[in-house]
Design a protein around this motif. Structure first.
Motif, PDB file in Angstrom:
ATOM      1  N   GLU A  58       0.822  -1.202   0.000  1.00 19.23           N
ATOM      2  CA  GLU A  58       0.000   0.000   0.000  1.00 19.23           C
ATOM      3  C   GLU A  58       0.864   1.264   0.000  1.00 19.23           C
ATOM      4  O   GLU A  58       0.604   2.213  -0.745  1.00 19.23           O
ATOM      5  CB  GLU A  58      -0.946   0.008   1.206  1.00 19.23           C
ATOM      6  CG  GLU A  58      -1.908   1.177   1.199  1.00 19.23           C
ATOM      7  CD  GLU A  58      -3.291   0.790   1.704  1.00 19.23           C
ATOM      8  OE1 GLU A  58      -3.807   1.506   2.564  1.00 19.23           O
ATOM      9  OE2 GLU A  58      -3.848  -0.219   1.227  1.00 19.23           O
ATOM     10  N   LYS A 141      -7.523  -2.208   7.500  1.00 18.18           N
ATOM     11  CA  LYS A 141      -7.637  -0.798   7.110  1.00 18.18           C
ATOM     12  C   LYS A 141      -7.110  -0.535   5.703  1.00 18.18           C
ATOM     13  O   LYS A 141      -7.321   0.533   5.148  1.00 18.18           O
ATOM     14  CB  LYS A 141      -6.882   0.081   8.114  1.00 18.18           C
ATOM     15  CG  LYS A 141      -7.555   0.168   9.479  1.00 18.18           C
ATOM     16  CD  LYS A 141      -6.708   0.978  10.450  1.00 18.18           C
ATOM     17  CE  LYS A 141      -7.345   1.031  11.826  1.00 18.18           C
ATOM     18  NZ  LYS A 141      -6.485   1.754  12.813  1.00 18.18           N
ATOM     19  N   ARG A 142      -6.429  -1.515   5.143  1.00 15.58           N
ATOM     20  CA  ARG A 142      -5.845  -1.341   3.814  1.00 15.58           C
ATOM     21  C   ARG A 142      -6.888  -1.556   2.725  1.00 15.58           C
ATOM     22  O   ARG A 142      -7.905  -2.215   2.946  1.00 15.58           O
ATOM     23  CB  ARG A 142      -4.671  -2.316   3.638  1.00 15.58           C
ATOM     24  CG  ARG A 142      -3.521  -1.937   4.514  1.00 15.58           C
ATOM     25  CD  ARG A 142      -2.395  -2.933   4.577  1.00 15.58           C
ATOM     26  NE  ARG A 142      -1.360  -2.309   5.397  1.00 15.58           N
ATOM     27  CZ  ARG A 142      -0.238  -1.786   4.927  1.00 15.58           C
ATOM     28  NH1 ARG A 142       0.050  -1.889   3.650  1.00 15.58           N
ATOM     29  NH2 ARG A 142       0.603  -1.178   5.726  1.00 15.58           N
ATOM     30  N   LYS A 143      -6.585  -1.019   1.568  1.00 19.18           N
ATOM     31  CA  LYS A 143      -7.460  -1.286   0.430  1.00 19.18           C
ATOM     32  C   LYS A 143      -7.499  -2.793   0.197  1.00 19.18           C
ATOM     33  O   LYS A 143      -6.526  -3.505   0.455  1.00 19.18           O
ATOM     34  CB  LYS A 143      -6.928  -0.578  -0.814  1.00 19.18           C
ATOM     35  CG  LYS A 143      -6.999   0.936  -0.728  1.00 19.18           C
ATOM     36  CD  LYS A 143      -6.444   1.568  -2.004  1.00 19.18           C
ATOM     37  CE  LYS A 143      -6.524   3.083  -1.928  1.00 19.18           C
ATOM     38  NZ  LYS A 143      -5.965   3.724  -3.144  1.00 19.18           N
ATOM     39  N   LYS A 144      -8.617  -3.264  -0.307  1.00 19.03           N
ATOM     40  CA  LYS A 144      -8.818  -4.703  -0.455  1.00 19.03           C
ATOM     41  C   LYS A 144      -7.690  -5.363  -1.238  1.00 19.03           C
ATOM     42  O   LYS A 144      -7.211  -6.451  -0.883  1.00 19.03           O
ATOM     43  CB  LYS A 144     -10.155  -4.963  -1.138  1.00 19.03           C
ATOM     44  CG  LYS A 144     -10.572  -6.423  -1.144  1.00 19.03           C
ATOM     45  CD  LYS A 144     -11.973  -6.593  -1.702  1.00 19.03           C
ATOM     46  CE  LYS A 144     -12.383  -8.060  -1.676  1.00 19.03           C
ATOM     47  NZ  LYS A 144     -13.761  -8.252  -2.213  1.00 19.03           N
ATOM     48  N   GLU A 145      -7.222  -4.697  -2.283  1.00 19.95           N
ATOM     49  CA  GLU A 145      -6.182  -5.283  -3.129  1.00 19.95           C
ATOM     50  C   GLU A 145      -4.815  -5.305  -2.454  1.00 19.95           C
ATOM     51  O   GLU A 145      -3.873  -5.956  -2.947  1.00 19.95           O
ATOM     52  CB  GLU A 145      -6.081  -4.527  -4.463  1.00 19.95           C
ATOM     53  CG  GLU A 145      -5.668  -3.073  -4.360  1.00 19.95           C
ATOM     54  CD  GLU A 145      -6.836  -2.110  -4.237  1.00 19.95           C
ATOM     55  OE1 GLU A 145      -6.666  -0.927  -4.595  1.00 19.95           O
ATOM     56  OE2 GLU A 145      -7.931  -2.543  -3.788  1.00 19.95           O
ATOM     57  N   ASN A 146      -4.688  -4.616  -1.312  1.00 20.43           N
ATOM     58  CA  ASN A 146      -3.406  -4.571  -0.601  1.00 20.43           C
ATOM     59  C   ASN A 146      -3.397  -5.419   0.670  1.00 20.43           C
ATOM     60  O   ASN A 146      -2.417  -5.411   1.404  1.00 20.43           O
ATOM     61  CB  ASN A 146      -3.064  -3.128  -0.241  1.00 20.43           C
ATOM     62  CG  ASN A 146      -2.864  -2.259  -1.468  1.00 20.43           C
ATOM     63  OD1 ASN A 146      -2.473  -2.754  -2.528  1.00 20.43           O
ATOM     64  ND2 ASN A 146      -3.156  -0.975  -1.355  1.00 20.43           N
ATOM     65  N   ARG A 147      -4.467  -6.137   0.923  1.00 17.94           N
ATOM     66  CA  ARG A 147      -4.526  -7.000   2.104  1.00 17.94           C
ATOM     67  C   ARG A 147      -3.802  -8.321   1.829  1.00 17.94           C
ATOM     68  O   ARG A 147      -3.584  -8.693   0.686  1.00 17.94           O
ATOM     69  CB  ARG A 147      -5.979  -7.264   2.499  1.00 17.94           C
ATOM     70  CG  ARG A 147      -6.703  -5.998   2.961  1.00 17.94           C
ATOM     71  CD  ARG A 147      -8.172  -6.255   3.195  1.00 17.94           C
ATOM     72  NE  ARG A 147      -8.886  -5.004   3.420  1.00 17.94           N
ATOM     73  CZ  ARG A 147     -10.214  -4.890   3.434  1.00 17.94           C
ATOM     74  NH1 ARG A 147     -10.975  -5.975   3.253  1.00 17.94           N
ATOM     75  NH2 ARG A 147     -10.774  -3.720   3.628  1.00 17.94           N
TER      76      ARG A 147
END
Length: 288
Positions: A58, A141-147
């Motif tokens: 992220e 808390k991260r964007k879905k693509e960064n989890r």
């Protein structure tokens, strides 16, 4: 040393925790602004962190990094653009097993960073570690693509379900001091030094990093420079901890954050304000 005269650099590399991130684990808007300004001037930006690459995606994307990410203190370089590992130096399998067995035997709370995911371990007699709770919250808390996935394991005595350390390429062990018994940690420190093909360092106050030999942020930076023909004599790095010193040693310019210990400051060519006081913005806005 803190003279800013005649600084000529083309590339900027940032440590994450304690440097590019403030104490709330956020990149200040002022830092983002000055990074964008530097990029518009033609300078190249990237990150060198003790975190695994999947826990820095992220931040890497947020600053629109120009080079692949140096992760796990230089033991793995990841290219997000092409979604592939460019370089890795995993811990020797035998050494990994010795470290793992030692940590389990002494009821240590720790993380294992593999080339693909993260595993957490804690003894059943302890409550769920605060560090693991923070990690879980941070991922959500991260964007879905960064989890990314973390597999938490509660162990009893020397028993650990079906997990086998030999099935994984281990890039780094991270001992969580703040969620372990300090006496237990004291008991294992000498034993760790006796295990071949690893070394121990401290990247933050509450943790201990266990690394493969011949891996450091400095070595990672040299490897990245080799791959992308980066001139390290025209590069500057920002850092705040012991694991950043090796980077300071391979570039022409280095900046220690204001909250750094004296050992870190004297290893750098320059100093700036702390990570909570716009230190990155302040330095890059005012250098000459």
């Amino acid at each position: 040393m803190d003279k800013k005269n005649n600084l000529i650099f083309e590339n900027i590399f940032f440590d994450l925790d304690g440097t590019l991130l403030n104490n709330n684990k956020e990149i200040l808007s002022s830092s983002l602004d000055i990074i964008k300004d530097m990029q518009q001037q033609g300078k190249k930006i990237s990150i060198a962190t003790g975190r695994p690459y999947y826990f820095a995606k992220e931040e890497h994307n947020l600053i629109k990094a120009d080079f692949p990410l140096i992760s796990c203190n230089g033991s793995l370089i990841y290219d997000f653009k092409n979604e592939k590992i460019l370089f890795q130096n995993p811990i020797n399998k035998e050494a990994s097993q010795q470290v793992f067995d030692l940590l389990i035997k002494n009821k240590i709370t720790f993380l294992v960073y593999t080339t693909k995911q993260m595993f957490g371990f804690y003894h059943f007699s302890n409550s769920f570690p605060k560090w693991f709770s923070w990690l879980t919250d941070s991922i959500q808390k991260r964007k879905k693509e960064n989890r990314f996935e973390v597999n938490f394991n509660e162990y009893a005595h020397n028993k650990l379900n079906d997990f086998k350390i030999q099935d994984h390429d281990i890039i780094k062990f991270l001992i969580i001091k703040s969620d372990s018994n300090l006496k237990d940690i004291e008991n294992i420190e000498k034993n760790l030094l006796e295990i071949d093909k690893i070394y121990v360092l401290r990247s933050q106050k509450n943790v201990i990093d266990i690394m493969p030999l011949n891996s450091s942020k400095g070595e990672g930076l040299k490897k990245l420079a080799e791959i992308f023909n980066i001139n390290l004599d025209k590069s500057i790095v920002f850092g705040d901890e012991e694991n950043d010193i090796s980077m300071f040693q391979v570039v022409k310019y280095s900046v220690a954050m204001g909250q750094s210990k004296e050992k870190i400051k004297v290893s750098a060519t320059h100093q700036t304000k702390s990570n909570d006081e716009d230190g990155i913005y302040y330095f890059l806005k005012n250098y000459k």
